[in-house]
Scaffold this active site. Structure first.
Site, PDB file in Angstrom:
ATOM      1  N   GLY A  56       2.577  -7.774  35.658  1.00 57.22           N
ATOM      2  CA  GLY A  56       3.978  -7.353  35.167  1.00 57.22           C
ATOM      3  C   GLY A  56       4.839  -8.136  36.153  1.00 57.22           C
ATOM      4  O   GLY A  56       4.669  -9.250  36.429  1.00 57.22           O
ATOM      5  N   GLU A  57       5.670  -7.338  37.013  1.00 52.65           N
ATOM      6  CA  GLU A  57       6.525  -7.934  37.850  1.00 52.65           C
ATOM      7  C   GLU A  57       6.388  -7.128  39.179  1.00 52.65           C
ATOM      8  O   GLU A  57       6.547  -5.922  39.260  1.00 52.65           O
ATOM      9  CB  GLU A  57       8.008  -7.702  37.602  1.00 52.65           C
ATOM     10  CG  GLU A  57       9.033  -8.060  38.432  1.00 52.65           C
ATOM     11  CD  GLU A  57       8.952  -9.658  38.803  1.00 52.65           C
ATOM     12  OE1 GLU A  57       8.789 -10.602  37.896  1.00 52.65           O
ATOM     13  OE2 GLU A  57       8.866  -9.945  40.144  1.00 52.65           O
ATOM     14  N   SER A  58       5.857  -7.917  40.289  1.00 53.85           N
ATOM     15  CA  SER A  58       5.461  -7.149  41.363  1.00 53.85           C
ATOM     16  C   SER A  58       6.483  -6.401  42.229  1.00 53.85           C
ATOM     17  O   SER A  58       6.100  -5.442  42.832  1.00 53.85           O
ATOM     18  CB  SER A  58       4.745  -8.080  42.495  1.00 53.85           C
ATOM     19  OG  SER A  58       5.468  -9.235  42.688  1.00 53.85           O
ATOM     20  N   CYS A  88      -2.773 -10.855  38.592  1.00 52.65           N
ATOM     21  CA  CYS A  88      -1.382 -11.435  38.648  1.00 52.65           C
ATOM     22  C   CYS A  88      -0.543 -10.604  39.648  1.00 52.65           C
ATOM     23  O   CYS A  88      -0.543 -10.649  40.846  1.00 52.65           O
ATOM     24  CB  CYS A  88      -0.868 -11.580  37.374  1.00 52.65           C
ATOM     25  SG  CYS A  88       0.356 -12.810  37.324  1.00 52.65           S
ATOM     26  N   ARG A 117       4.239 -16.185  45.373  1.00 50.25           N
ATOM     27  CA  ARG A 117       4.696 -15.830  44.187  1.00 50.25           C
ATOM     28  C   ARG A 117       5.332 -16.872  43.128  1.00 50.25           C
ATOM     29  O   ARG A 117       5.910 -17.884  43.780  1.00 50.25           O
ATOM     30  CB  ARG A 117       5.769 -14.498  44.471  1.00 50.25           C
ATOM     31  CG  ARG A 117       6.130 -13.892  43.388  1.00 50.25           C
ATOM     32  CD  ARG A 117       6.899 -12.318  44.043  1.00 50.25           C
ATOM     33  NE  ARG A 117       7.739 -12.153  42.823  1.00 50.25           N
ATOM     34  CZ  ARG A 117       8.994 -12.254  42.797  1.00 50.25           C
ATOM     35  NH1 ARG A 117       9.645 -12.802  43.687  1.00 50.25           N
ATOM     36  NH2 ARG A 117       9.798 -11.833  41.871  1.00 50.25           N
ATOM     37  N   ILE A 146       0.590 -16.502  33.721  1.00 49.89           N
ATOM     38  CA  ILE A 146       1.954 -16.182  33.458  1.00 49.89           C
ATOM     39  C   ILE A 146       2.891 -16.018  34.816  1.00 49.89           C
ATOM     40  O   ILE A 146       2.743 -15.008  35.291  1.00 49.89           O
ATOM     41  CB  ILE A 146       1.972 -14.920  32.541  1.00 49.89           C
ATOM     42  CG1 ILE A 146       1.084 -15.094  31.168  1.00 49.89           C
ATOM     43  CG2 ILE A 146       3.635 -14.587  32.016  1.00 49.89           C
ATOM     44  CD1 ILE A 146       0.903 -13.818  30.411  1.00 49.89           C
ATOM     45  N   ARG A 147       3.712 -16.945  34.937  1.00 51.73           N
ATOM     46  CA  ARG A 147       4.557 -16.805  36.074  1.00 51.73           C
ATOM     47  C   ARG A 147       3.515 -16.465  37.296  1.00 51.73           C
ATOM     48  O   ARG A 147       3.838 -15.542  38.273  1.00 51.73           O
ATOM     49  CB  ARG A 147       5.785 -15.966  36.240  1.00 51.73           C
ATOM     50  CG  ARG A 147       6.836 -16.703  35.248  1.00 51.73           C
ATOM     51  CD  ARG A 147       7.833 -15.508  35.052  1.00 51.73           C
ATOM     52  NE  ARG A 147       8.518 -15.216  36.253  1.00 51.73           N
ATOM     53  CZ  ARG A 147       9.439 -16.093  36.818  1.00 51.73           C
ATOM     54  NH1 ARG A 147       9.855 -17.031  36.399  1.00 51.73           N
ATOM     55  NH2 ARG A 147       9.919 -15.520  37.830  1.00 51.73           N
ATOM     56  N   HIS A 182      -4.753 -13.532  33.918  1.00 52.22           N
ATOM     57  CA  HIS A 182      -4.871 -12.217  32.887  1.00 52.22           C
ATOM     58  C   HIS A 182      -5.906 -12.077  32.208  1.00 52.22           C
ATOM     59  O   HIS A 182      -5.804 -12.538  31.054  1.00 52.22           O
ATOM     60  CB  HIS A 182      -3.363 -11.997  32.137  1.00 52.22           C
ATOM     61  CG  HIS A 182      -2.340 -12.070  32.673  1.00 52.22           C
ATOM     62  ND1 HIS A 182      -1.841 -10.721  32.954  1.00 52.22           N
ATOM     63  CD2 HIS A 182      -1.455 -12.600  33.596  1.00 52.22           C
ATOM     64  CE1 HIS A 182      -0.649 -10.972  33.601  1.00 52.22           C
ATOM     65  NE2 HIS A 182      -0.415 -12.084  33.919  1.00 52.22           N
ATOM     66  N   GLU A 184      -7.100  -9.648  30.532  1.00 53.49           N
ATOM     67  CA  GLU A 184      -7.302  -8.608  29.580  1.00 53.49           C
ATOM     68  C   GLU A 184      -6.364  -9.326  28.404  1.00 53.49           C
ATOM     69  O   GLU A 184      -6.488  -8.550  26.985  1.00 53.49           O
ATOM     70  CB  GLU A 184      -6.279  -7.603  30.320  1.00 53.49           C
ATOM     71  CG  GLU A 184      -4.611  -7.846  30.175  1.00 53.49           C
ATOM     72  CD  GLU A 184      -4.295  -8.497  31.147  1.00 53.49           C
ATOM     73  OE1 GLU A 184      -5.084  -8.945  31.949  1.00 53.49           O
ATOM     74  OE2 GLU A 184      -3.204  -8.805  31.550  1.00 53.49           O
TER      75      GLU A 184
HETATM   76  N1  GLN Z   1       5.682 -13.237  38.865  1.00 44.66           N
HETATM   77  C1  GLN Z   1       5.282 -12.148  38.819  1.00 44.66           C
HETATM   78  C2  GLN Z   1       5.594 -11.166  40.029  1.00 44.66           C
HETATM   79  O1  GLN Z   1       5.848 -11.849  41.015  1.00 44.66           O
HETATM   80  C3  GLN Z   1       3.982 -11.884  38.471  1.00 44.66           C
HETATM   81  C4  GLN Z   1       3.467 -12.321  36.951  1.00 44.66           C
HETATM   82  C5  GLN Z   1       2.490 -11.650  36.248  1.00 44.66           C
HETATM   83  O2  GLN Z   1       1.964 -10.655  36.668  1.00 44.66           O
HETATM   84  N2  GLN Z   1       2.146 -12.036  35.016  1.00 44.66           N
HETATM   85  O3  GLN Z   1       5.121 -10.257  40.155  1.00 44.66           O
END
Ligand code: GLN
Length: 206
Positions: A56-58, A88, A117, A146-147, A182, A184
């Site tokens: 997700g987004e940490s 991630c 990150r 993903i990022r 990921h 999942e």
């Molecule tokens: N870039 C996201 C972060 O800094 C991580 C991306 C992800 O979990 N797919 O949390």
């Protein structure tokens, strides 16, 4: 069977459900022989055999951990030996330190790594790659990034399980497993299988 450890059969594994691919993790855990349950409150950590911190987004997940009063309970659970798999953003949350993070970004910590990150850069914010993961039999895992972060530095007690090129993208340290990708999202549940096996070993031994 009498005398069998409680999770020798089907361990109960929580999935932190503040943000991210919760349903996909629950499904993958179930295919891998565990029962996945969504976790939003500290009280729901009780009785778990393991926990998944999804991507997700940490920074957002970290903020929500504070809002939901979960940060300290999670730190205590990790310190107390609860097996945790971070994917991630989950890898970032488990890391001891983060580069290119937000200055106020809270981490759970416990894993002796420094992560960077959004490390793979703008041009390849998202990509897919087949990677060999140590401990996962049957050929490479198709990994979706993903990022994604990478592990910039890993301490002596950390096993490197996978690399993308020369970059470390999967690690294990004792009861903690983490991937920059990921697992999942692909329908291949072997990485979840590795975690379920870890949980069985660690919890069965107590
Ligand atoms: N870039 C996201 C972060 O800094 C991580 C991306 C992800 O979990 N797919 O949390």
């Amino acid at each position: 069977m009498t005398g069998a450890p409680p999770c020798a059969g089907r361990p109960t594994i929580g999935v932190l459900a503040l943000q991210g691919d919760v349903r996909e993790h629950v499904r993958a855990l179930s295919a891998a022989g565990a029962t996945g349950v969504a976790v939003r409150r500290a009280a729901e950590l009780r009785g778990l055999d393991g926990l998944v911190l999804p991507g997700g987004e940490s920074t957002t997940i970290g903020r929500l951990l504070r809002v939901f009063d979960l940060l300290e309970p999670l730190r205590a659970a990790v310190a107390g030996g609860l097996p945790v798999f971070g994917s991630c953003a989950g890898l970032i949350l488990l890391a001891a330190d983060v580069l290119d993070g937000r200055p106020d970004q809270p981490l759970v910590g416990g894993l002796d790594v420094v992560v960077r990150r959004n490390a793979f850069g703008r041009q390849s914010q998202s990509f897919e790659l087949d990677v060999e993961v140590a401990g996962v039999p049957g050929g490479p895992v198709h990994a979706v990034f993903i990022r994604a972060p990478w592990v910039e530095k890993a301490g002596d007690g950390v096993d490197v399980l996978a690399r993308a090129g020369e970059r470390i993208v999967a690690v294990r340290q004792d009861h903690l497993l983490a991937t920059a990708f990921h697992p999942e999202l692909t329908g291949d549940t072997r990485v979840h299988g590795l975690f379920v096996e870890m949980v069985r070993e660690l919890r069965g031994a107590t």
